[in-house]
Design an enzyme around this catalytic site. Sequence first.
Site, PDB file in Angstrom:
ATOM      1  N   ASN A 160       9.249  -1.081   5.995  1.00 24.71           N
ATOM      2  CA  ASN A 160       9.709  -0.333   4.806  1.00 24.71           C
ATOM      3  C   ASN A 160       9.140   1.081   4.722  1.00 24.71           C
ATOM      4  OD1 ASN A 160       7.196  -1.311   4.122  1.00 24.71           O
ATOM      5  ND2 ASN A 160       7.743  -1.899   2.046  1.00 24.71           N
ATOM      6  N   GLU A 259      -2.577  -5.932   2.769  1.00 23.55           N
ATOM      7  CA  GLU A 259      -1.707  -5.373   1.724  1.00 23.55           C
ATOM      8  C   GLU A 259      -0.468  -6.251   1.699  1.00 23.55           C
ATOM      9  OE1 GLU A 259      -2.350  -3.032  -0.288  1.00 23.55           O
ATOM     10  OE2 GLU A 259      -4.017  -1.975   0.650  1.00 23.55           O
ATOM     11  N   CYS A 293       6.496  -2.580  -1.863  1.00 22.93           N
ATOM     12  CA  CYS A 293       5.676  -3.660  -2.403  1.00 22.93           C
ATOM     13  C   CYS A 293       5.268  -3.386  -3.844  1.00 22.93           C
ATOM     14  CB  CYS A 293       4.461  -3.923  -1.519  1.00 22.93           C
ATOM     15  SG  CYS A 293       3.525  -2.450  -1.195  1.00 22.93           S
ATOM     16  N   GLU A 462      -6.540   0.843   0.562  1.00 16.37           N
ATOM     17  CA  GLU A 462      -6.178   1.929   1.482  1.00 16.37           C
ATOM     18  C   GLU A 462      -6.110   3.217   0.683  1.00 16.37           C
ATOM     19  OE1 GLU A 462      -2.586   0.631   3.490  1.00 16.37           O
ATOM     20  OE2 GLU A 462      -3.775  -0.498   4.929  1.00 16.37           O
TER      21      GLU A 462
END
Length: 481
Positions: A160, A259, A293, A462
């Site tokens: 993505n 993640e 997400c 992150e």
Amino acid sequence: MMELTSYLKNNDLLKTENFIGGDWRGAPDKLVVTDPASGAVLAEIADGSAADAEQAVAAAHAAFPEWSRKTAGERAAVLKRWYQRIVDNREDLARLLTLEQGKPLAEALGEIDYGASYIEWFAEECRRAYGQTIPTHNPAMRLSTIRQPVGVVTCITPWNFPNAMITRKAAPALAAGCTVVIKPAAETPLSALALCALAEQAGLPVGTINVVAGSDAAGIGRVLTQDPRVAKFTFTGSTPVGKLLMQQCASTVKKMSMELGGNAPFIVFEDADIDEAVSACMATKMRNAGQTCVSTNRIYVHASVDKLQAQMAALKSGHGLEGGTTLGPLIFRRAVDRVHGLVEEAVACGAKLQMGGDFLPQGENFYAPTLLTNMHDEMRIAREEIFGPLAVVQSFRDEDEVIARANNTSFGLAAYVMSENIRRANRVVEALEFGMVACNAGVFSTAVAPFGGIKESGIGREGGVEGMAEFYETKYCCHGV
Ligand code: ADP
């Protein structure tokens, strides 16, 4: 096959082999990369194997001592050259990204800039990897800490964000002095290989960055999660795959960052600025055709959704390279069928279809912007990550109730709150059980702040100083005097 070179100014970006130990490596089998908007074949690239992954790990392991011993300033200089080359090639990189992933070109340009910003920021931040001197507990001892790179880092990234999910991991790892092996998603390897071509040009030493794209995700993944030479594994993708990879990492007690999926609530209180709420909702819901997400999954409102519907109706579906396109295709047909199944199931359970709910003539991977109301929390669509251009609206009565419903999920990545009441905004931001909360804002992710989830949405962060810390070990040093 499409003539990809006609889309690029710099044909050096077009790589069809994996990058292992400084070599561009072919393979007996080919991996076909297609344009999700048109179905056209874009390229056939080397289909990397588990054996290639092992060689890449060996190369990263061999490169680690020298790279880790460089000064932070020396590493920063190389990373800044990489950053500059990405900036110089941003339009080509964005076109390549749109072609293999589908998002509109303006969004792809945004991703390239966003992805590059992580390299710039971590190149700067690695100069500040300070240790501590600790007031001693014993006059005969001197205590301190130093921070050292963890070692070889392996990364598995999704389709993505084919560029930024790589730089978010590789930049802090390399800046800290680690070496990396990356497995991009099989759907979008061209962006990963182009990034590597620019890293090579920027002078990243042989073996510091390696890419193995391949169709055997499980086989490559086993090497990246189980090889004893690997110190840390970092993953972005779905929660079920993340759980499997965590188990694999357990065999050698690797450090991990995960993640994973999300199920973001978007809460609009009666005191919200509705126009702002609609813009923020559109940005979080429809960006990348809903395939992020942090995408809004459950919209909780008091008010009517007429304004949201009007903006959704104004979206223009099409090929991402066509001017004016604001909604691209989904990544593959399976995703379209899944989204359609969610809509049909919700309607069968009593949801009201306000608009959309069907396929589009632009191509088999296109799905109409869809708005469902009369939803309730028990429907599958409210519990699962939607990953499509589908806005799902529920009503609520009061603050406590909506907080409880918003938190009633095994996910904990992002949440959104719209309210002009500062006291309420503070209360709700604190009460939401998510790793990130955006209040009166839609798109919030940046290199300078920690991105990540709680609960089953992940482990680690992150970006920001937290993102840098993920790639260091803190060594406690005790000296007798
Ligand atoms: P998404 O829904 O974003 O495709 P996935 O978790 O399926 O999420 O994929 C994310 C990344 O994980 C991709 O690079 C994919 O190839 C990889 N992947 C999927 N299954 C496995 C597996 N069993 N082992 C290792 N990697 C995997």
